[in-house]
Design a protein around this motif. Sequence first.
Motif, PDB file in Angstrom:
ATOM      1  N   ASP A  56     -10.455 -33.218   5.579  1.00 16.89           N
ATOM      2  CA  ASP A  56     -10.287 -33.880   6.742  1.00 16.89           C
ATOM      3  C   ASP A  56     -11.588 -34.296   7.377  1.00 16.89           C
ATOM      4  O   ASP A  56     -11.644 -34.211   8.556  1.00 16.89           O
ATOM      5  N   LYS A  73      -3.343 -30.552  -2.427  1.00 14.18           N
ATOM      6  CA  LYS A  73      -2.501 -30.307  -1.460  1.00 14.18           C
ATOM      7  C   LYS A  73      -2.443 -28.711  -1.049  1.00 14.18           C
ATOM      8  O   LYS A  73      -2.345 -28.551   0.071  1.00 14.18           O
ATOM      9  N   LYS A  74      -2.580 -27.644  -2.220  1.00 15.93           N
ATOM     10  CA  LYS A  74      -2.395 -26.568  -1.541  1.00 15.93           C
ATOM     11  C   LYS A  74      -3.667 -26.121  -0.812  1.00 15.93           C
ATOM     12  O   LYS A  74      -3.733 -25.157  -0.065  1.00 15.93           O
ATOM     13  N   ALA A  76      -5.457 -28.010   1.022  1.00 14.17           N
ATOM     14  CA  ALA A  76      -5.382 -28.503   2.296  1.00 14.17           C
ATOM     15  C   ALA A  76      -4.566 -27.712   3.295  1.00 14.17           C
ATOM     16  O   ALA A  76      -4.838 -27.149   4.428  1.00 14.17           O
ATOM     17  N   ALA A  77      -3.405 -27.309   2.489  1.00 17.41           N
ATOM     18  CA  ALA A  77      -2.622 -26.398   3.433  1.00 17.41           C
ATOM     19  C   ALA A  77      -2.880 -25.206   3.692  1.00 17.41           C
ATOM     20  O   ALA A  77      -2.795 -24.426   4.577  1.00 17.41           O
ATOM     21  N   ALA A  78      -3.718 -24.456   2.751  1.00 17.15           N
ATOM     22  CA  ALA A  78      -4.489 -23.104   3.069  1.00 17.15           C
ATOM     23  C   ALA A  78      -5.432 -23.056   4.107  1.00 17.15           C
ATOM     24  O   ALA A  78      -5.445 -22.042   4.783  1.00 17.15           O
ATOM     25  N   LEU A  79      -5.947 -24.245   4.582  1.00 17.79           N
ATOM     26  CA  LEU A  79      -6.966 -24.377   5.716  1.00 17.79           C
ATOM     27  C   LEU A  79      -6.322 -25.189   6.758  1.00 17.79           C
ATOM     28  O   LEU A  79      -6.936 -25.824   7.696  1.00 17.79           O
ATOM     29  N   LYS A  80      -5.139 -25.347   6.552  1.00 13.72           N
ATOM     30  CA  LYS A  80      -4.288 -26.214   7.650  1.00 13.72           C
ATOM     31  C   LYS A  80      -4.764 -27.661   7.989  1.00 13.72           C
ATOM     32  O   LYS A  80      -5.049 -28.042   8.988  1.00 13.72           O
ATOM     33  N   GLY A  81      -4.979 -28.103   6.812  1.00 16.13           N
ATOM     34  CA  GLY A  81      -5.626 -29.451   6.695  1.00 16.13           C
ATOM     35  C   GLY A  81      -4.405 -30.450   6.285  1.00 16.13           C
ATOM     36  O   GLY A  81      -3.459 -30.200   5.805  1.00 16.13           O
ATOM     37  N   LYS A  82      -5.201 -31.778   6.336  1.00 16.28           N
ATOM     38  CA  LYS A  82      -4.031 -32.710   5.828  1.00 16.28           C
ATOM     39  C   LYS A  82      -4.524 -33.393   4.318  1.00 16.28           C
ATOM     40  O   LYS A  82      -3.657 -33.471   3.432  1.00 16.28           O
ATOM     41  N   VAL A 151     -10.476 -17.210   3.178  1.00 15.13           N
ATOM     42  CA  VAL A 151      -8.679 -17.400   3.287  1.00 15.13           C
ATOM     43  C   VAL A 151      -8.635 -17.104   1.882  1.00 15.13           C
ATOM     44  O   VAL A 151      -9.066 -17.891   0.809  1.00 15.13           O
TER      45      VAL A 151
END
Length: 157
Positions: A56, A73-74, A76-82, A151
Amino acid sequence: MAHSTRATQFLKSQGVEFALREYDYDPAADRIGLAAAEAIGVEPHRVLKTLMLILDGKPVCAVLASDREVSMKKLAAALKGKSAAMMKPEEAERLTGYHVGGISPFGQKKRVPVVLDAAALNETRVFLNGGQRGLQVEMVPGDIVRILNAVTADIAA
């Protein structure tokens, strides 16, 4: 080869126990982490690669086994991004202060969020770049999480 790099200095400042392993760096290697694993004689899943990415619009660092690929995708999800994408090599060098092939998650010029692939925690000891080409640090994976406030998540494709 210099054994004192920003990465090793950072590890010492954090009180982390580590061992150094040198190897002959091959600039022509297609996959640097796999070449390092072969050169030091350990399984590729124990040699972790450091990838610099843009999430992002902001820099982040991903650390995972050299025989795996990162899932954008994974990550981005791990860091609460898109949306995540690989950083250009020149930008990674400028941001970290290290040369590609020698980028370490430790002692980077600018501290960025780090994601460690959870599979690394299954290993007793892992290897990461020590801040210059041909230098690996061997350490306990839990120390990576602790000193980088990383994380942990499944980020492999």
